[in-house]
Scaffold this motif. Structure first.
Motif, PDB file in Angstrom:
ATOM      1  N   ASP A 117      41.242 -10.290  26.634  1.00  0.00           N
ATOM      2  CA  ASP A 117      40.855  -8.892  26.495  1.00  0.00           C
ATOM      3  C   ASP A 117      39.607  -8.551  27.309  1.00  0.00           C
ATOM      4  OD1 ASP A 117      42.849  -8.482  24.409  1.00  0.00           O
ATOM      5  OD2 ASP A 117      41.530  -9.691  23.151  1.00  0.00           O
ATOM      6  N   ILE A 118      39.478  -7.272  27.629  1.00  0.00           N
ATOM      7  CA  ILE A 118      38.256  -6.713  28.201  1.00  0.00           C
ATOM      8  C   ILE A 118      37.744  -5.708  27.185  1.00  0.00           C
ATOM      9  CG2 ILE A 118      37.253  -5.358  30.067  1.00  0.00           C
ATOM     10  CD1 ILE A 118      39.535  -6.432  31.861  1.00  0.00           C
ATOM     11  N   VAL A 119      36.546  -5.970  26.645  1.00  0.00           N
ATOM     12  CA  VAL A 119      35.975  -5.125  25.609  1.00  0.00           C
ATOM     13  C   VAL A 119      34.614  -4.634  26.095  1.00  0.00           C
ATOM     14  CG1 VAL A 119      35.229  -4.979  23.207  1.00  0.00           C
ATOM     15  CG2 VAL A 119      37.176  -6.439  23.818  1.00  0.00           C
ATOM     16  N   VAL A 120      34.457  -3.309  26.188  1.00  0.00           N
ATOM     17  CA  VAL A 120      33.216  -2.696  26.673  1.00  0.00           C
ATOM     18  C   VAL A 120      32.735  -1.717  25.614  1.00  0.00           C
ATOM     19  CG1 VAL A 120      32.149  -1.323  28.505  1.00  0.00           C
ATOM     20  CG2 VAL A 120      34.045  -2.879  29.056  1.00  0.00           C
ATOM     21  N   SER A 121      31.496  -1.922  25.149  1.00  0.00           N
ATOM     22  CA  SER A 121      30.967  -1.025  24.121  1.00  0.00           C
ATOM     23  C   SER A 121      30.054   0.028  24.729  1.00  0.00           C
ATOM     24  CB  SER A 121      30.216  -1.824  23.052  1.00  0.00           C
ATOM     25  OG  SER A 121      28.962  -2.252  23.530  1.00  0.00           O
ATOM     26  N   GLY A 122      29.679   0.988  23.917  1.00  0.00           N
ATOM     27  CA  GLY A 122      28.815   2.077  24.365  1.00  0.00           C
ATOM     28  C   GLY A 122      27.344   1.738  24.230  1.00  0.00           C
ATOM     29  N   SER A 123      26.533   2.759  24.003  1.00  0.00           N
ATOM     30  CA  SER A 123      25.087   2.564  23.974  1.00  0.00           C
ATOM     31  C   SER A 123      24.537   2.320  22.572  1.00  0.00           C
ATOM     32  CB  SER A 123      24.384   3.769  24.599  1.00  0.00           C
ATOM     33  OG  SER A 123      24.719   4.943  23.887  1.00  0.00           O
ATOM     34  N   GLY A 124      25.400   2.276  21.567  1.00  0.00           N
ATOM     35  CA  GLY A 124      24.947   2.000  20.204  1.00  0.00           C
ATOM     36  C   GLY A 124      24.756   0.512  19.986  1.00  0.00           C
ATOM     37  N   SER A 125      24.275   0.169  18.809  1.00  0.00           N
ATOM     38  CA  SER A 125      24.154  -1.240  18.424  1.00  0.00           C
ATOM     39  C   SER A 125      25.505  -1.664  17.871  1.00  0.00           C
ATOM     40  CB  SER A 125      23.037  -1.429  17.401  1.00  0.00           C
ATOM     41  OG  SER A 125      21.796  -1.143  17.999  1.00  0.00           O
ATOM     42  N   ASP A 126      26.338  -2.226  18.735  1.00  0.00           N
ATOM     43  CA  ASP A 126      27.730  -2.517  18.415  1.00  0.00           C
ATOM     44  C   ASP A 126      27.929  -3.982  18.070  1.00  0.00           C
ATOM     45  OD1 ASP A 126      28.550   0.166  19.162  1.00  0.00           O
ATOM     46  OD2 ASP A 126      28.132  -0.466  21.208  1.00  0.00           O
ATOM     47  N   GLN A 127      28.958  -4.268  17.274  1.00  0.00           N
ATOM     48  CA  GLN A 127      29.385  -5.640  16.994  1.00  0.00           C
ATOM     49  C   GLN A 127      30.623  -5.891  17.836  1.00  0.00           C
ATOM     50  OE1 GLN A 127      30.030  -6.053  12.812  1.00  0.00           O
ATOM     51  NE2 GLN A 127      27.928  -5.539  12.290  1.00  0.00           N
ATOM     52  N   ILE A 128      30.589  -6.948  18.652  1.00  0.00           N
ATOM     53  CA  ILE A 128      31.642  -7.157  19.642  1.00  0.00           C
ATOM     54  C   ILE A 128      32.247  -8.545  19.490  1.00  0.00           C
ATOM     55  CG2 ILE A 128      32.157  -7.144  22.112  1.00  0.00           C
ATOM     56  CD1 ILE A 128      29.336  -5.562  22.226  1.00  0.00           C
ATOM     57  N   GLY A 129      33.555  -8.609  19.366  1.00  0.00           N
ATOM     58  CA  GLY A 129      34.268  -9.871  19.302  1.00  0.00           C
ATOM     59  C   GLY A 129      35.519  -9.792  20.149  1.00  0.00           C
ATOM     60  N   GLY A 130      35.822 -10.866  20.825  1.00  0.00           N
ATOM     61  CA  GLY A 130      37.001 -10.856  21.668  1.00  0.00           C
ATOM     62  C   GLY A 130      38.254 -11.322  20.969  1.00  0.00           C
ATOM     63  N   GLY A 131      38.099 -12.188  19.969  1.00  0.00           N
ATOM     64  CA  GLY A 131      39.254 -12.826  19.358  1.00  0.00           C
ATOM     65  C   GLY A 131      39.658 -14.025  20.200  1.00  0.00           C
ATOM     66  N   SER A 132      40.883 -14.480  20.059  1.00  0.00           N
ATOM     67  CA  SER A 132      41.322 -15.638  20.838  1.00  0.00           C
ATOM     68  C   SER A 132      41.601 -15.217  22.279  1.00  0.00           C
ATOM     69  CB  SER A 132      42.569 -16.264  20.207  1.00  0.00           C
ATOM     70  OG  SER A 132      43.633 -15.343  20.212  1.00  0.00           O
ATOM     71  N   GLY A 133      41.513 -16.159  23.179  1.00  0.00           N
ATOM     72  CA  GLY A 133      41.760 -15.874  24.591  1.00  0.00           C
ATOM     73  C   GLY A 133      40.480 -15.918  25.394  1.00  0.00           C
ATOM     74  N   ALA A 134      40.611 -15.820  26.696  1.00  0.00           N
ATOM     75  CA  ALA A 134      39.472 -15.797  27.615  1.00  0.00           C
ATOM     76  C   ALA A 134      39.076 -14.339  27.803  1.00  0.00           C
ATOM     77  CB  ALA A 134      39.843 -16.450  28.939  1.00  0.00           C
ATOM     78  N   ASP A 135      38.171 -13.870  26.963  1.00  0.00           N
ATOM     79  CA  ASP A 135      37.818 -12.459  26.908  1.00  0.00           C
ATOM     80  C   ASP A 135      36.582 -12.153  27.740  1.00  0.00           C
ATOM     81  OD1 ASP A 135      39.850 -11.918  24.918  1.00  0.00           O
ATOM     82  OD2 ASP A 135      38.554 -12.991  23.530  1.00  0.00           O
ATOM     83  N   GLN A 136      36.506 -10.913  28.224  1.00  0.00           N
ATOM     84  CA  GLN A 136      35.331 -10.423  28.935  1.00  0.00           C
ATOM     85  C   GLN A 136      34.704  -9.350  28.058  1.00  0.00           C
ATOM     86  OE1 GLN A 136      35.731  -9.426  33.121  1.00  0.00           O
ATOM     87  NE2 GLN A 136      34.383  -7.676  32.818  1.00  0.00           N
ATOM     88  N   LEU A 137      33.461  -9.601  27.594  1.00  0.00           N
ATOM     89  CA  LEU A 137      32.785  -8.695  26.668  1.00  0.00           C
ATOM     90  C   LEU A 137      31.551  -8.089  27.320  1.00  0.00           C
ATOM     91  CD1 LEU A 137      32.854 -11.075  23.551  1.00  0.00           C
ATOM     92  CD2 LEU A 137      34.619  -9.454  24.289  1.00  0.00           C
TER      93      LEU A 137
END
Length: 152
Positions: free
Chosen positions: A30-50
């Motif tokens: 996965d590719i997961v991109v968050s905004g400008s808030g204080s976010d919690q970010i997890g990719g899960g399984s796989g080779a993720d780009q956070l």
């Protein structure tokens, strides 16, 4: 806190704005991109780009089966002074951050930094072998130490 979850395949999730959001890519690369808030970010399984964006962002690995494993995930904007890597369900003994020193069989969880390519190698079982590989592309690793990692 808002929540956005990916599915079973390779997802591309982008959140804009300053509302704190919990993002999870779930299965797939996965590719997961968050905004400008204080976010919690997890990719899960796989080779993720956070990517955390602005704000204090905890990057969460929820067990070896969900972590970046040796397939190698990436955090594109990790800041050792504001962000946090959280590892859940993987602690063996007491955690040690070794800096650039090599992993050794200690019986406890440990992490080391390969500084030139900015790769964080994590030994969850304390056997001296890396179980998780996270590339910190574009990261500010100045001051990276035990305080940048939380084990629970």
């Amino acid at each position: 806190m808002e929540a956005v979850n990916g599915g079973e395949g390779a997802d591309a999730i982008t959140v804009a704005g300053s509302i704190a959001t919990r993002l999870s890519g779930n299965d797939g690369n996965d590719i997961v991109v968050s905004g400008s808030g204080s976010d919690q970010i997890g990719g899960g399984s796989g080779a993720d780009q956070l990517t955390g964006g602005a704000g204090v962002d905890p990057f969460i690995d929820g067990g070896v089966t969900e972590a970046s494993t040796m397939a190698g995930g990436a955090i594109t904007d990790f800041s050792a002074t504001t962000d946090l890597s959280i590892f859940t369900g993987m602690l063996t003994g007491a955690f040690s951050f070794l800096g650039v020193a090599g992993l050794t069989a200690t019986g406890s969880s440990q992490a080391r930094l390969d500084a030139t390519p900015k790769i964080l190698l994590i030994d969850t079982g304390g056997d001296g072998n890396a179980d998780i590989k996270i590339t910190l592309t574009g990261a500010d690793i100045t001051g990276l130490d035990t305080n940048a990692c939380l084990w629970r």
